[in-house]
Enzyme design. Sequence first.
Site, short mmCIF file in Angstrom:
data_model
loop_
_atom_site.label_atom_id
_atom_site.label_comp_id
_atom_site.label_asym_id
_atom_site.label_seq_id
_atom_site.Cartn_x
_atom_site.Cartn_y
_atom_site.Cartn_z
N HIS A 198 -10.18 12.02 -6.47
CA HIS A 198 -9.77 10.97 -5.53
C HIS A 198 -10.13 11.43 -4.11
O HIS A 198 -9.27 11.85 -3.34
CB HIS A 198 -8.27 10.73 -5.68
CG HIS A 198 -7.72 9.68 -4.75
ND1 HIS A 198 -8.17 8.38 -4.75
CD2 HIS A 198 -6.77 9.75 -3.78
CE1 HIS A 198 -7.50 7.70 -3.83
NE2 HIS A 198 -6.66 8.50 -3.23
N ARG B 172 -10.28 -1.09 -5.86
CA ARG B 172 -11.21 -1.24 -4.72
C ARG B 172 -12.65 -1.49 -5.21
O ARG B 172 -13.40 -2.26 -4.62
CB ARG B 172 -11.14 0.01 -3.84
CG ARG B 172 -9.82 0.08 -3.08
CD ARG B 172 -9.67 1.35 -2.26
NE ARG B 172 -8.49 1.24 -1.41
CZ ARG B 172 -7.85 2.28 -0.89
NH1 ARG B 172 -8.26 3.51 -1.12
NH2 ARG B 172 -6.79 2.09 -0.12
N ASP C 9 -8.59 3.31 -6.81
CA ASP C 9 -10.04 3.31 -6.57
C ASP C 9 -10.74 2.25 -7.43
O ASP C 9 -11.70 1.61 -7.00
CB ASP C 9 -10.62 4.71 -6.86
CG ASP C 9 -9.97 5.78 -5.99
OD1 ASP C 9 -9.53 5.44 -4.88
OD2 ASP C 9 -9.90 6.94 -6.43
N ARG D 57 -8.93 13.58 2.96
CA ARG D 57 -7.66 13.80 2.27
C ARG D 57 -7.38 15.29 2.13
O ARG D 57 -6.24 15.74 2.17
CB ARG D 57 -7.70 13.14 0.88
CG ARG D 57 -7.81 11.62 0.93
CD ARG D 57 -7.97 11.05 -0.47
NE ARG D 57 -8.02 9.59 -0.51
CZ ARG D 57 -9.15 8.89 -0.45
NH1 ARG D 57 -10.31 9.49 -0.33
NH2 ARG D 57 -9.11 7.57 -0.51
N1 LIG Z 1 -3.10 8.72 -4.15
C1 LIG Z 1 -3.42 7.65 -3.45
O1 LIG Z 1 -4.17 6.80 -3.92
C2 LIG Z 1 -2.85 7.44 -2.07
C3 LIG Z 1 -2.99 6.22 -1.40
C4 LIG Z 1 -2.43 6.07 -0.14
C5 LIG Z 1 -1.74 7.13 0.45
N2 LIG Z 1 -1.64 8.30 -0.22
C6 LIG Z 1 -0.91 9.45 0.32
O2 LIG Z 1 0.49 9.19 0.21
C7 LIG Z 1 1.19 9.93 1.20
C8 LIG Z 1 2.15 9.00 1.94
O3 LIG Z 1 1.44 8.06 2.72
P1 LIG Z 1 2.23 7.00 3.63
O4 LIG Z 1 1.21 6.16 4.26
O5 LIG Z 1 3.34 6.41 2.86
O6 LIG Z 1 2.85 7.99 4.75
P2 LIG Z 1 4.14 7.73 5.64
O7 LIG Z 1 4.09 8.69 6.79
O8 LIG Z 1 4.28 6.28 5.95
O9 LIG Z 1 5.35 8.12 4.68
C9 LIG Z 1 5.58 9.41 4.23
C10 LIG Z 1 7.09 9.64 4.19
O10 LIG Z 1 7.34 10.92 3.60
C11 LIG Z 1 8.54 11.39 4.22
N3 LIG Z 1 8.70 12.81 3.98
C12 LIG Z 1 8.07 13.85 4.58
N4 LIG Z 1 8.53 15.03 4.08
C13 LIG Z 1 9.46 14.72 3.15
C14 LIG Z 1 10.26 15.48 2.28
N5 LIG Z 1 10.23 16.82 2.26
N6 LIG Z 1 11.11 14.83 1.45
C15 LIG Z 1 11.17 13.48 1.45
N7 LIG Z 1 10.43 12.71 2.25
C16 LIG Z 1 9.58 13.31 3.09
C17 LIG Z 1 8.37 11.02 5.69
O11 LIG Z 1 9.59 11.06 6.40
C18 LIG Z 1 7.76 9.64 5.59
O12 LIG Z 1 8.74 8.62 5.65
C19 LIG Z 1 0.12 10.56 2.08
O13 LIG Z 1 -0.11 11.90 1.70
C20 LIG Z 1 -1.11 9.72 1.80
O14 LIG Z 1 -2.31 10.41 2.05
C21 LIG Z 1 -2.17 8.48 -1.46
#
Ligand SMILES: NC(=O)c1ccc[n+]([C@@H]2O[C@H](COP(=O)([O-])OP(=O)(O)OC[C@H]3O[C@@H](n4cnc5c(N)ncnc54)[C@H](O)[C@@H]3O)[C@@H](O)[C@H]2O)c1
Length: 308
Positions: free
Chosen positions: A175, A151, A148, A88
């Site tokens: 995380h 899970r 987490d 991450r």
């Molecule tokens: N905290 C957690 O537990 C957790 C869990 C899963 C994923 N994540 C994180 O969440 C994030 C999103 O994951 P995802 O699978 O949905 O990715 P994804 O690629 O499916 O979606 C991300 C979206 O963000 C948009 N985006 C990019 N820049 C932008 C901006 N400036 N303004 C608005 N939208 C914008 C993209 O166009 C895309 O549609 C990642 O960083 C991932 O690592 C965190």
Amino acid sequence: MKVTVVGAGAVGASCAEYIAMKNFASEVVLLDIKEGYAEGKAMDLMQTASLNGFDTKITGSTNDYGKTADSDIAVITSGIPRKPGMTREELIGINAGIVKTVATSLLEHSPNVTIIVVSNPMDTMTYLVHKATGLPKNRIIGMGGALDSARFKYRLAQALEAPISDVDGMVIGGHSDTGMVPLVGHATRNSVKVSEFLSEEKMDWVVEETKVGGATLTKLLGTSAWYAPGAAVSGLVQAIACDQKKMFPCSTLLEGEYDLDDICIGVPVILGKNGIEKIVEIELSDAEKAKMQESAAGVKKTNGLLEV
Ligand SMILES: NC(=O)c1ccc[n+]([C@@H]2O[C@H](COP(=O)([O-])OP(=O)(O)OC[C@H]3O[C@@H](n4cnc5c(N)ncnc54)[C@H](O)[C@@H]3O)[C@@H](O)[C@H]2O)c1
């Protein structure tokens, strides 16, 4: 209750879907930078309303923050997810710029908003939102521990060969694959410590599988998971929207609690209408305290890469 979800990708859309299905918010605005994408996801989700029986209105916006005005809660999921083999922390270069711009734009239109940070590396992104916005700490919440912990409970139930509803447990700490601290000594099956049922070897298996829970899914899916992350976010949003006073492990700014300072990291908190209403300090064993300190050192190292 108006909720904005920035990023209409996998996690953002799943989160909007679960919020709508739980039917507690009047409006969810999905916003994405990709032309037409959020509008398309919103329309598709709205066409499930009569089938799934919800009245929440979901709308989409291509980077127009005017449409998010006066949101009570905003969720930041914008940014890139990891690919198989990535940590991450490796996402920081791209995601820090995105999260900072998004947080500032949200606040311009919703001065009273409570922000839930999901984009990774989540603890560092939560810290960045503090530095970039100066919002009171109760209104900035990092989501990681709720996922987490889900899970952890999944793996505990497998090891115990028990239904998940029998199992309770919590994961605190950073995380990340190495930073999570699953509180195995506190985990229970119907109030009986799991150590009464599981060998040390089985407990080690549960802990290791929990810590790499995200990486396991990324390897299988080719990108990071979205159902459980979306469900976990919707739980936090509901706790705030419905003033539930529920306890979740969330990333929050610590100022001395758990012997940590100037860091956002996962600890149990009470969520209600004012966001984080209380940080709960639980008794940790010496081993758990040491793991927490080690985890915090990792998060601080990543925070050091921020330009704030
Ligand atoms: N905290 C957690 O537990 C957790 C869990 C899963 C994923 N994540 C994180 O969440 C994030 C999103 O994951 P995802 O699978 O949905 O990715 P994804 O690629 O499916 O979606 C991300 C979206 O963000 C948009 N985006 C990019 N820049 C932008 C901006 N400036 N303004 C608005 N939208 C914008 C993209 O166009 C895309 O549609 C990642 O960083 C991932 O690592 C965190």
